[in-house]
Design a protein around this motif. Structure first.
Motif, PDB file in Angstrom:
ATOM      1  N   ARG A   1     -14.182  29.093 -17.653  1.00 39.79           N
ATOM      2  CA  ARG A   1     -14.643  28.510 -18.920  1.00 39.79           C
ATOM      3  C   ARG A   1     -14.416  29.467 -20.082  1.00 39.79           C
ATOM      4  O   ARG A   1     -13.847  29.101 -21.105  1.00 39.79           O
ATOM      5  CB  ARG A   1     -16.127  28.157 -18.799  1.00 39.79           C
ATOM      6  N   VAL A   2     -14.867  30.697 -19.944  1.00 39.92           N
ATOM      7  CA  VAL A   2     -14.771  31.662 -21.041  1.00 39.92           C
ATOM      8  C   VAL A   2     -13.312  31.987 -21.357  1.00 39.92           C
ATOM      9  O   VAL A   2     -12.906  32.014 -22.521  1.00 39.92           O
ATOM     10  CB  VAL A   2     -15.575  32.942 -20.723  1.00 39.92           C
ATOM     11  N   LYS A   3     -12.523  32.218 -20.315  1.00 41.51           N
ATOM     12  CA  LYS A   3     -11.124  32.577 -20.547  1.00 41.51           C
ATOM     13  C   LYS A   3     -10.332  31.409 -21.133  1.00 41.51           C
ATOM     14  O   LYS A   3      -9.545  31.605 -22.060  1.00 41.51           O
ATOM     15  CB  LYS A   3     -10.490  33.086 -19.258  1.00 41.51           C
ATOM     16  N   SER A   4     -10.541  30.208 -20.638  1.00 43.92           N
ATOM     17  CA  SER A   4      -9.758  29.076 -21.157  1.00 43.92           C
ATOM     18  C   SER A   4     -10.179  28.721 -22.581  1.00 43.92           C
ATOM     19  O   SER A   4      -9.330  28.490 -23.443  1.00 43.92           O
ATOM     20  CB  SER A   4      -9.863  27.860 -20.230  1.00 43.92           C
ATOM     21  N   ARG A   5     -11.477  28.706 -22.853  1.00 45.67           N
ATOM     22  CA  ARG A   5     -11.937  28.354 -24.197  1.00 45.67           C
ATOM     23  C   ARG A   5     -11.603  29.439 -25.218  1.00 45.67           C
ATOM     24  O   ARG A   5     -11.268  29.128 -26.360  1.00 45.67           O
ATOM     25  CB  ARG A   5     -13.428  28.046 -24.181  1.00 45.67           C
ATOM     26  N   SER A   6     -11.698  30.696 -24.820  1.00 43.28           N
ATOM     27  CA  SER A   6     -11.323  31.756 -25.764  1.00 43.28           C
ATOM     28  C   SER A   6      -9.817  31.735 -26.008  1.00 43.28           C
ATOM     29  O   SER A   6      -9.370  31.956 -27.134  1.00 43.28           O
ATOM     30  CB  SER A   6     -11.788  33.126 -25.271  1.00 43.28           C
ATOM     31  N   SER A   7      -9.032  31.449 -24.978  1.00 47.14           N
ATOM     32  CA  SER A   7      -7.574  31.331 -25.156  1.00 47.14           C
ATOM     33  C   SER A   7      -7.239  30.246 -26.164  1.00 47.14           C
ATOM     34  O   SER A   7      -6.408  30.448 -27.050  1.00 47.14           O
ATOM     35  CB  SER A   7      -6.894  31.000 -23.828  1.00 47.14           C
ATOM     36  N   ARG A   8      -7.899  29.117 -26.007  1.00 49.02           N
ATOM     37  CA  ARG A   8      -7.659  27.996 -26.930  1.00 49.02           C
ATOM     38  C   ARG A   8      -7.996  28.405 -28.362  1.00 49.02           C
ATOM     39  O   ARG A   8      -7.212  28.171 -29.294  1.00 49.02           O
ATOM     40  CB  ARG A   8      -8.493  26.790 -26.496  1.00 49.02           C
ATOM     41  N   SER A   9      -9.150  29.035 -28.571  1.00 48.34           N
ATOM     42  CA  SER A   9      -9.569  29.448 -29.914  1.00 48.34           C
ATOM     43  C   SER A   9      -8.621  30.481 -30.517  1.00 48.34           C
ATOM     44  O   SER A   9      -8.238  30.377 -31.681  1.00 48.34           O
ATOM     45  CB  SER A   9     -10.978  30.041 -29.869  1.00 48.34           C
ATOM     46  N   VAL A  10      -8.258  31.479 -29.720  1.00 49.07           N
ATOM     47  CA  VAL A  10      -7.372  32.539 -30.210  1.00 49.07           C
ATOM     48  C   VAL A  10      -6.000  31.962 -30.540  1.00 49.07           C
ATOM     49  O   VAL A  10      -5.425  32.266 -31.592  1.00 49.07           O
ATOM     50  CB  VAL A  10      -7.271  33.687 -29.186  1.00 49.07           C
ATOM     51  N   ASN A  11      -5.464  31.132 -29.667  1.00 51.07           N
ATOM     52  CA  ASN A  11      -4.147  30.553 -29.925  1.00 51.07           C
ATOM     53  C   ASN A  11      -4.147  29.642 -31.142  1.00 51.07           C
ATOM     54  O   ASN A  11      -3.176  29.611 -31.897  1.00 51.07           O
ATOM     55  CB  ASN A  11      -3.631  29.817 -28.690  1.00 51.07           C
ATOM     56  N   LEU A  12      -5.237  28.929 -31.351  1.00 44.89           N
ATOM     57  CA  LEU A  12      -5.342  28.080 -32.532  1.00 44.89           C
ATOM     58  C   LEU A  12      -5.314  28.938 -33.797  1.00 44.89           C
ATOM     59  O   LEU A  12      -4.589  28.638 -34.748  1.00 44.89           O
ATOM     60  CB  LEU A  12      -6.621  27.247 -32.460  1.00 44.89           C
ATOM     61  N   LEU A  13      -6.068  30.021 -33.800  1.00 44.51           N
ATOM     62  CA  LEU A  13      -6.103  30.917 -34.962  1.00 44.51           C
ATOM     63  C   LEU A  13      -4.746  31.573 -35.199  1.00 44.51           C
ATOM     64  O   LEU A  13      -4.289  31.673 -36.337  1.00 44.51           O
ATOM     65  CB  LEU A  13      -7.164  31.997 -34.762  1.00 44.51           C
ATOM     66  N   ARG A  14      -4.094  31.993 -34.126  1.00 44.59           N
ATOM     67  CA  ARG A  14      -2.823  32.708 -34.243  1.00 44.59           C
ATOM     68  C   ARG A  14      -1.618  31.778 -34.346  1.00 44.59           C
ATOM     69  O   ARG A  14      -0.506  32.231 -34.581  1.00 44.59           O
ATOM     70  CB  ARG A  14      -2.655  33.653 -33.063  1.00 44.59           C
ATOM     71  N   GLY A  15      -1.823  30.489 -34.136  1.00 42.25           N
ATOM     72  CA  GLY A  15      -0.737  29.530 -34.245  1.00 42.25           C
ATOM     73  C   GLY A  15       0.297  29.650 -33.153  1.00 42.25           C
ATOM     74  O   GLY A  15       1.490  29.476 -33.392  1.00 42.25           O
ATOM     75  N   ASN A  16      -0.149  29.964 -31.922  1.00 44.60           N
ATOM     76  CA  ASN A  16       0.792  30.037 -30.810  1.00 44.60           C
ATOM     77  C   ASN A  16       0.162  29.427 -29.558  1.00 44.60           C
ATOM     78  O   ASN A  16      -0.946  28.905 -29.607  1.00 44.60           O
ATOM     79  CB  ASN A  16       1.253  31.483 -30.566  1.00 44.60           C
ATOM     80  N   SER A  17       0.874  29.514 -28.460  1.00 45.26           N
ATOM     81  CA  SER A  17       0.349  28.976 -27.200  1.00 45.26           C
ATOM     82  C   SER A  17       0.605  29.941 -26.044  1.00 45.26           C
ATOM     83  O   SER A  17       0.808  29.520 -24.922  1.00 45.26           O
ATOM     84  CB  SER A  17       0.982  27.611 -26.908  1.00 45.26           C
ATOM     85  N   GLU A  18       0.582  31.234 -26.343  1.00 42.76           N
ATOM     86  CA  GLU A  18       0.823  32.244 -25.318  1.00 42.76           C
ATOM     87  C   GLU A  18      -0.393  32.398 -24.415  1.00 42.76           C
ATOM     88  O   GLU A  18      -1.524  32.263 -24.877  1.00 42.76           O
ATOM     89  CB  GLU A  18       1.105  33.598 -25.974  1.00 42.76           C
ATOM     90  N   PRO A  19      -0.171  32.731 -23.161  1.00 42.69           N
ATOM     91  CA  PRO A  19      -1.315  33.053 -22.304  1.00 42.69           C
ATOM     92  C   PRO A  19      -2.041  34.278 -22.870  1.00 42.69           C
ATOM     93  O   PRO A  19      -1.404  35.241 -23.299  1.00 42.69           O
ATOM     94  CB  PRO A  19      -0.688  33.393 -20.948  1.00 42.69           C
TER      95      PRO A  19
END
Length: 152
Positions: free
Chosen positions: A86-104
């Protein structure tokens, strides 16, 4: 085993136990210093706090380092695998949204260590939050923006 299960699962021979205290460590993919920007680190902190609010854990101490996370928790509901997924997937989504990418964002898996009830939890918390000082990131703990502990 499906890839997602490998990414979120416990190490072989481990199991999670409700009401037990754990020290969890997760590492950013390729140890990139993503959380050097404290604003990006706050996105991870928001997801960790959401698990407290949802009654999944009680966060005892944590520090978000530039390329990894240390988190001392008491598991209240669910499993470590569910929590970390949960924490890793949701934080990934938030970070990628802010950074405008879709990297792991995260390396697969995480490290867990169960602490015994008689272990000094305050000492473990101090060790965790002192990471920025030991790494030379700040001269005083209060100068580092991404940490917390219930005792300090």
């Amino acid at each position: 085993m499906p890839e997602a299960a490998k990414a979120c699962g416990l190490r072989r021979g481990r199991y999670s136990e409700v009401e037990r205290v754990y020290l969890l460590t997760a590492v950013v993919k390729e140890r990139r210093p993503v959380f050097s920007d404290w604003r990006i680190g706050r996105l991870l902190v928001e997801q960790m706090r959401a698990t407290d609010e949802a009654g999944l854990v009680v966060s005892l101490a944590w520090v978000v380092m530039p390329d990894h996370l240390h988190w001392l928790i008491e598991l209240k509901r669910g499993s470590l695998a569910q929590l970390m997924c949960r924490v890793k997937s949701r934080s990934s989504r938030s970070v990628n949204l802010l950074r405008g990418n879709s990297e792991p964002l995260w390396q697969r898996g995480y490290h867990d260590r169960a602490l015994r009830r008689d272990e000094n939890l305050k000492a473990a918390a101090r060790y965790i939050v002192m990471n920025p000082l030991r790494a030379g990131l700040v001269q005083r703990l209060g100068d580092y923006p991404l940490w917390d502990a219930i005792w300090l």
